[in-house]
Design an enzyme around this catalytic site. Structure first.
Site, short mmCIF file in Angstrom:
data_model
loop_
_atom_site.label_atom_id
_atom_site.label_comp_id
_atom_site.label_asym_id
_atom_site.label_seq_id
_atom_site.Cartn_x
_atom_site.Cartn_y
_atom_site.Cartn_z
CD GLN A 10 -2.96 0.52 2.38
OE1 GLN A 10 -3.38 -0.48 2.54
NE2 GLN A 10 -4.12 1.73 2.40
CB SER A 88 2.81 -4.41 3.91
OG SER A 88 1.58 -4.38 4.60
CG LEU A 89 -1.76 -5.61 -0.51
CD1 LEU A 89 -1.05 -5.64 -1.81
CD2 LEU A 89 -2.36 -6.85 -0.17
NE ARG A 113 -2.62 -7.48 5.12
CZ ARG A 113 -1.98 -6.70 4.93
NH1 ARG A 113 -2.26 -5.81 4.06
NH2 ARG A 113 -0.70 -6.27 5.63
CG HIS A 192 2.29 -2.93 9.53
ND1 HIS A 192 2.15 -4.32 9.36
CD2 HIS A 192 2.09 -2.29 8.35
CE1 HIS A 192 2.04 -4.58 7.92
NE2 HIS A 192 1.91 -3.44 7.21
CD GLN A 240 1.95 -8.64 6.56
OE1 GLN A 240 0.64 -8.06 6.50
NE2 GLN A 240 2.75 -8.83 5.36
#
Length: 396
Positions: A10, A88-89, A113, A192, A240
């Site tokens: 992202q 991340s993603l 998510r 996060h 995560q």
């Protein structure tokens, strides 16, 4: 030469992404539309109602474009990589390529998510530049802001913090006082961080219903900086959401695996730029370790040599004039940078930054900040940006 494909997360989204891919891979595009309930092509190319900047749309869109970018690579005859990683993603794309789950299963996970993360409100994040994790934690502790977590360890020169928006705002002046660049990010959630625990608990229910297979290609996990194993996929994906993305550590692990080529697939070049900083730090560390090892070996040889105890070697004197010249050169660099900037770019210049999708606008001339840093004030963000972190928009 080994190869690693990395996938962005992202923040890399932009209108028009994947333009040439949707029609080239109609079967996968159709599957995505069915799972999402809307046209992924329309979302990415037209960005209706600015939806691409809303988390619940951003994440599926990036996942699909990243996935199609890999399919294009394979279709063009590229061989599979030796390692995979995603920020991340982007980690979901790495796992999908590795065969841990299918394109469809991955998209369903990402859709859920994104929906859960979009529900997180009153959160904020900020990028802290050119400071260590230890220094950041020390500043937060002294400011009684231990409610803020480290979200992304992107590189030694770029760390992202996450917490309640009011706490992020309170933290800003403490970092400025410490002469550390602090850039608030345009997010609605404290991603996060501990504030995602509730979302992680909901996500766990969904993850537990998904079947995961053994990785066919090593995927380096965000939460550990080490490769996934079959039994820890579900837990890593859950963790995560509320734990730090250890990107610098992950890339350093890969650099330790031998001569490595990195290629970023999907949208933009954020990870490619970060890799430049990480490689620089890695090379510096290796040189220092090699130098220390050579020095230790030299001492051992000297101590073992006959008569070595009678006369100690004289320490090498530093050339003060050379040192002074180097320091003066370093101090003059930001001054020259400011002069060059102000000669070319007036107040109101449109610029871009790796931290924002949209164009920004300068509100002041460039100045020397804190006595040694070249910076310019950015309109609407109540703060100075380092000149090295912004780039003027080139108009055709």
């Amino acid at each position: 030469m080994k190869k690693t494909y990395v996938f962005p997360g992202q923040g890399s989204q932009r209108k028009g992404m994947g333009e040439t891919l949707f029609d080239e891979f109609p079967a996968l595009t159709k599957k995505a539309d069915k799972i999402l309930g809307y046209s992924i092509k329309e979302l990415c190319l037209e960005n209706p109602n600015d939806q691409l900047n809303h988390t619940q749309y951003t994440q599926p869109a990036l996942y699909v474009v990243n996935a199609l970018s890999y399919q294009k690579k394979i279709k063009d005859g590229e061989k599979q990589p030796d390692f995979l990683a995603g920020h991340s993603l982007g980690e979901y794309n790495a796992l999908q390529v590795s065969g841990v789950f299918s394109f469809e299963s991955g998209l369903k996970l990402v859709k859920k998510r994104g929906e859960l993360m979009s529900q997180a409100k009153n959160g904020g994040m900020a990028a802290v530049l050119n400071s260590s994790e230890e220094k950041i934690l020390e500043i937060l502790k002294n400011a009684n802001l231990t409610t803020i977590d480290i979200a992304n360890l992107n590189a030694s020169s770029q760390i992202v913090i996450s917490g309640l928006k009011e706490d992020i705002d309170k933290a800003h002046p403490f970092f400025e006082k410490a002469d550390i660049m602090f850039i608030p990010l345009n997010t609605s959630g404290a991603f996060h961080s501990r504030y995602m625990k509730e979302a992680a608990a909901e996500f766990e229910k969904f993850v537990k219903k998904t079947r995961f297979y053994k990785p066919k290609i090593d995927v380096v996990a965000n939460v550990t900086g080490k490769p996934y194993v079959h039994g820890n996929v579900a837990q890593h994906l859950i963790d995560q959401l509320s734990n730090s993305v250890r990107w610098s550590e992950s890339m350093t692990y890969l650099l330790h695996q031998g001569e490595m080529e990195f290629e970023e697939l999907g949208v933009g070049d954020v990870l490619t730029k970060l890799m430049g900083y990480i490689k620089r730090d890695y090379t510096k560390t290796v040189r220092e370790q090699t130098g220390k090892k050579a020095e230790t070996n030299q001492k051992k040889r000297s101590q073992a040599a006959p008569g070595s105890s009678k006369k100690a070697a004289k320490p090498v004197k530093k050339n003060k004039s050379v040192t002074k010249k180097v320091k003066q050169k370093k101090l003059s660099d930001p001054t020259k940078l400011v002069e060059q900037w102000n000669e070319v770019y007036p107040v109101g210049t449109r610029v871009i930054s790796d931290f924002y999708e949209n164009e920004l606008e300068t509100r002041s001339e460039a100045i020397i900040l804190f006595g040694h840093r070249a910076a310019v004030y950015i309109k609407g963000y109540n703060g100075y940006f380092d000149l090295k972190e912004v780039k003027p928009v080139q108009r055709s």
